[in-house]
Design an enzyme around this catalytic site. Structure first.
Site, PDB file in Angstrom:
ATOM      1  N   SER A 181       6.836   2.229  13.612  1.00 13.49           N
ATOM      2  CA  SER A 181       7.081   2.967  12.382  1.00 13.49           C
ATOM      3  C   SER A 181       8.573   3.297  12.270  1.00 13.49           C
ATOM      4  O   SER A 181       9.408   2.402  12.384  1.00 13.49           O
ATOM      5  CB  SER A 181       6.206   4.222  12.359  1.00 13.49           C
ATOM      6  OG  SER A 181       6.284   4.828  11.111  1.00 13.49           O
ATOM      7  N   ASP A 388      -1.968  -2.237   7.087  1.00 12.95           N
ATOM      8  CA  ASP A 388      -1.085  -1.093   6.884  1.00 12.95           C
ATOM      9  C   ASP A 388      -0.375  -1.235   5.548  1.00 12.95           C
ATOM     10  O   ASP A 388       0.206  -2.275   5.258  1.00 12.95           O
ATOM     11  CB  ASP A 388      -0.052  -1.060   8.025  1.00 12.95           C
ATOM     12  CG  ASP A 388       1.005   0.015   7.822  1.00 12.95           C
ATOM     13  OD1 ASP A 388       0.707   1.025   7.152  1.00 12.95           O
ATOM     14  OD2 ASP A 388       2.117  -0.150   8.345  1.00 12.95           O
ATOM     15  N   HIS A 441      -1.367   1.065  10.603  1.00 21.06           N
ATOM     16  CA  HIS A 441       0.072   1.306  10.814  1.00 21.06           C
ATOM     17  C   HIS A 441       0.446   1.390  12.295  1.00 21.06           C
ATOM     18  O   HIS A 441       1.441   0.811  12.722  1.00 21.06           O
ATOM     19  CB  HIS A 441       0.436   2.610  10.107  1.00 21.06           C
ATOM     20  CG  HIS A 441       1.894   2.921  10.117  1.00 21.06           C
ATOM     21  ND1 HIS A 441       2.831   2.040   9.643  1.00 21.06           N
ATOM     22  CD2 HIS A 441       2.574   4.008  10.559  1.00 21.06           C
ATOM     23  CE1 HIS A 441       4.042   2.591   9.778  1.00 21.06           C
ATOM     24  NE2 HIS A 441       3.903   3.767  10.328  1.00 21.06           N
TER      25      HIS A 441
END
Lengths: 464, 464
Positions: A181, A388, A441
Site C-alpha cells: 500500500s 483491490d 488490497h
C-alpha cells in the site's frame, strides 16, 4: 507543523513533561504474549532504535527469526502503509506468524493463535513501526512527528544501520525491503537510500538484494486513474458512463481535474465507489468508523477501509475488519505493553493507523526509484491482489509496462495446490510482477497460502 | 438421429421391450422425502405429462406451491440448462426449497435440508425435466429423444397447457417462464410459443406475464466473443495478448474463426481458460469428470463444469460441486424414486446432465424472440452473476444494448442488507437487466439471499 497542532499531538507532548534521557537503542526477547497460549513457537524480540537524535524519535520494532534457518534465510524489513499504520498490522493480519481469533469481544483480552502461512517460515522479519507516530514509535519533540516520504525513508535506513550494529550475525543474510500500500511507495526509496549508503561505504555494510511491494502506491496518475477502467470491467459502472468519463477526463489527472465535465464525472464515480469495500470489492462494506472525509475519496490515497479513528468502531463479527477492532483492545492493554516492553509514557492510545499527525508527500512519484534500483540489478517483486480497487492491478501493470523493460518470462499463470493462484510476468532487471487471484488490497490477508508460496519461491530465486 | 445411436440410447430402448400403455398424465403429492427429516414444510407434487403422443414422451416435473399465498402468487415454470440437465438441479442447487448437506458421502443416503432463500417463498414453481432424456423425463421411442430448440420449446408449451388442465386453480396466477444458462436461450422461445397459443385462442388460457433468465445463452457471437475482453479485465490474459487477439479476430465468430492467426490466438486463449473454473472464476477448479472434450471449449456452449458423465466423479469435499456428486447418490436410490413416484423402468441412471443424447441447436439465436416478446410488453428480467466466464455479463449486456430499447432507470446499484448486491438498468418494453455482484454462472447458487431479494422485488413490480 501547521499553525494549529492537532489534539493528538498536544496529547503526545503532554506525555513528555520532562525530556528524560533514555537509551537510544533497546532490544528485549519476548517469549510469551498475552492472549497466546503457551510460549511463542518462534524467536521474537522487540525494541527501539533512535533514528532522529535531535528530536529524540525512536522507532519500535518486532523482530522475528526465520523458523527455518535464521543463519542463512533472507532478512525482510517490513513497512506498513497508511502512512502511519502500525507494522503490527503486517505482523498479525498479513504476513506474520500470529493472528487474532475472530471471537466476539467480551471485555477480556483478544486471543492470538499461530498463523501457519507466515513469511517468517522462510525469512527473518523486522516489522517496523514507522515513521514516528505509528504504532509504538514516538518522538520526544513535536518536530519528530513531522514526517514525510524523505524523512521516513532516511529514518528507515538509519534504523537498519543501527539495528545491524546490534545484530551483526544477520549482516551476511540477503536483505530485502518490503511493504505494501503506501509503504509500496516508500520501499523503493528506502532501497535507494540503502543503496546510496552501500555505495558511500556506510558501516555496517548491508547485504541488500532487492525489494518486495504489494498493491503499491507510486504517486503516479495510474494509481487512481486506473480505478475507472477497473470499475468498468468489474461491472460497477456502465459502458456509457465509462466512455463518457474516459472522454471527459482524457489527459486529466483524476486527483485534481481541471475540466468541469471531468470533475462532474469523477464526482459521480466517487458515489459509485463510496458504496463498495474498496480493499476487496466482493466483501461487504463494514462499519466505517470515521466521519466521511470532506474531500472525495479520489483526492487521497489513504486506505479508506483502514481509516479507523479512536475510539475504534465496532464492525459486525462477520466482517474481515472485526480483527482490526480486536487489535485495539489487545495493543492498548497494560499487560501487553509490558510484555512487549513498550516504554511507559511514550504513546497514548495505540492506533492501527494514526492519521492525526501531519505527513508530507514530498516525493511525487516512486517511479524513478524503481528505475534506478532495478537498473542496478537489484531484485524486485511487485504483487497485486486483483480484486483491490484502492490500488488496482491495472494501474500497477500500467506503470510497470511504462518502465519498458524487456520481458523474460511472458504473462502466464502461477499455481498453488494445482490451482491458478494468479498471473505473472518477469522482466529484465530482475523485476517480477504477479497478480494474486481473488485477493484484495493486502493480498496475504486474503490469500495466505498463495502469498506464502509466492514469497517462498521468489526468495529462493525460483519461478513463481 | 445419427446413423450410430449412442450407447445410452440403446440402453434406454432396452428398458421398453414392450410398448406398454401408460397414463398420459399423473400427479402425486409428496409429503416426505428420503434424506429430509420430518414432513416437507411445503406442498410438493411430482408427476408426468405426455408431450409427444407419437413417441410417447413424458416430461417429469416437481411442483412446489408458494409458501406465502399460492392462490395469488405468480407461477414460475423453471427450465434448467445443459441442454439436458435435470430441473432437480434448479430445485436443489439454485432456487428451490431444498439443499444437500455437504457431508462426506459414506454410502448412506445424502441428507437434504430446507433452503430458506427459496423462490418458492414468493411463487409457485414447476421444475420441469425437459426435454425428454433429462432427469426423469423419458420417451418410449428413440425418436422421442431427438430433441432440439424447437421441439423442446413446443413440448414445454404442451406441458403447460396440459398441466393447467389438471390444475385449473392456478390459471389466474401470473405466469412466468424462467431458467438459466442454456435454458436462457429456450425461455424466450417458450414464451413466444405460449404467446402464440394465447393469440390463437388455445385452451386453457394462460395468464402469461413474462420471463426470467439468468446468465443466459442467446446463440449470438457475444456469448463467447465477450469472454476475451472479460478474461482480460479479470487479469487472466495480458494486455498484449488481449490486443493481439482483438486485432486478429476482428469481425470473426470465435466459435469458428476463418483467420489462421485468430485461430491460433483462440487456441492460446482456450489454454488460459482451461485452468479456470469458468462457472465462477474465483472458485477452485474441481474434479472434472469426463475426458477432456476433443473440441476446444469455445466451440461448445455446454457448461463445462457441469459436464459430469456416469459414473460421477468425486470432487473434493470443499468443492462446490461436491453436492452435485451427492445428487447422483440421492436420485439413483430406489426409495427416493419410489417417494417421488418415478415410473419403474423408464430411466436407467439419473444424471445431472445427460449429454449422451442428441440435441440440435435448430434456432441460431434467441434475440428475435426477446424482441418479439418484449415488444408486446411482456416483462423480462435478465440477471447475470458477474464472475461467470461461461456466459459473461459483458456479453449479455452487449446484446441487451443491441436491442436499442430506451433506458427508463439508468445503471445503478441495487442493495440487500445495506450492501451493494449488483447493478441494474431498466429499459422500455419492461426489460430489466441486473448483475449479481460476486455470483457465478448459476447466480442463486452463489448469492442466495441477494437473488431471492431480486426475484421477490421484481415479481412484486418493485424496483430492485
Amino acid at each position: 507543523m501547521g499553525s494549529s497542532p492537532p489534539l493528538a499531538l498536544i496529547f503526545v507532548l503532554l506525555l513528555f513533561p520532562s525530556s528524560a534521557p533514555s537509551r537510544a537503542r533497546s532490544a528485549s526477547v519476548v517469549t510469551r504474549l498475552p492472549g497466546f497460549r503457551g510460549p511463542l513457537p518462534f524467536y521474537m524480540e522487540t525494541g527501539y532504535v533512535e533514528v532522529d537524535e535531535v528530536n529524540e524519535a525512536e522507532l519500535f520494532y518486532y523482530f522475528i527469526e526465520s523458523e527455518r534457518n535464521p543463519i542463512e534465510d533472507p532478512l525482510l524489513l517490513w513497512l506498513t502503509g497508511g502512512p502511519r499504520c502500525s507494522a503490527f498490522c503486517g505482523l498479525v493480519f498479513e504476513v506474520g506468524p500470529l493472528k487474532f481469533v475472530s471471537a466476539k469481544y467480551n471485555g477480556s483480552l483478544p486471543s492470538l493463535v499461530y498463523r501457519p502461512y507466515s513469511w517468517t517460515k522462510v525469512s527473518n522479519m523486522i516489522f517496523l513501526d514507522s515513521p514516528a507516530g505509528s504504532g509504538f514509535s514516538f518522538s520526544r519533540h513535536a518536530e519528530g512527528y513531522d514526517a514525510g516520504d524523505r524523512s521516513w525513508s532516511k529514518h528507515a535506513h538509519t534504523f537498519l544501520l543501527k539495528w545491524f550494529i546490534d545484530h551483526p550475525k544477520f549482516l551476511s543474510n540477503p536483505l530485502y525491503i518490503a511493504g505494501d500500500s503506501y509503504a509500496g511507495k516508500i520501499v523503493p526509496i528506502v532501497t535507494q537510500e540503502v543503496l546510496n549508503g552501500i555505495e558511500a561505504g556506510k558501516q555496517p555494510p548491508l547485504n541488500l538484494q532487492g525489494y518486495i511491494i504489494g498493491n503499491p502506491i507510486t504517486g503516479e496518475r495510474a494509481d487512481l486513474n486506473s480505478r475507472v477502467p477497473f470499475a468498468h470491467s468489474m461491472g460497477i459502472i456502465s459502458d456509457d458512463f465509462f466512455e463518457l468519463t474516459q472522454r471527459s477526463c482524457e489527459g486529466q489527472d483524476y486527483r485534481s481535474p481541471t475540466d468541469a465535465k471531468c470533475e462532474m464525472c469523477l464526482n459521480t464515480f466517487d458515489e459509485f465507489l463510496s458504496e463498495i469495500n474498496l480493499g476487496y470489492m466482493l466483501d461487504p462494506k463494514c462499519a466505517r468508523t470515521s466521519p466521511k472525509p470532506k474531500t472525495p475519496d479520489r483526492r487521497t490515497l489513504q486506505e479508506e477501509y483502514l481509516y479507523l479513528l479512536k475510539p475504534p468502531p465496532i464492525p459486525a463479527l462477520y466482517c474481515r475488519n472485526y480483527a482490526h477492532f480486536l487489535s485495539y483492545h489487545w495493543a492498548n492493554t497494560d499487560i501487553v505493553r509490558k510484555a512487549i516492553h513498550v516504554k511507559k509514557g511514550t504513546v497514548g492510545e495505540w492506533q492501527r493507523c494514526n492519521y492525526d499527525l501531519p505527513y508530507t508527500e514530498d516525493i511525487n512519484s516512486s517511479i524513478m526509484y524503481h528505475l534506478r534500483v532495478t537498473s542496478k540489478r537489484y531484485r524486485a517483486l511487485v504483487y497485486s491482489g486483483d480484486h483491490d480497487m484502492l490500488i488496482t492491478f491495472v494501474g500497477t501493470n500500467e506503470w510497470i509496462r511504462s518502465l519498458n523493460f524487456s520481458i523474460v518470462d511472458d504473462w502466464r499463470s502461477w499455481h498453488v495446490g494445482g490451482q491458478v493462484a494468479g498471473y505473472t510476468t518477469s522482466y529484465s532487471n530482475n523485476l517480477t510482477f504477479a497478480t494474486v487471484k481473488g485477493a484484495g488490497h493486502t493480498a496475504a490477508e486474503y490469500k495466505e497460502k498463495e502469498c506464502f508460496a509466492m514469497i517462498r519461491r521468489w526468495l529462493s530465486h525460483k519461478p513463481l
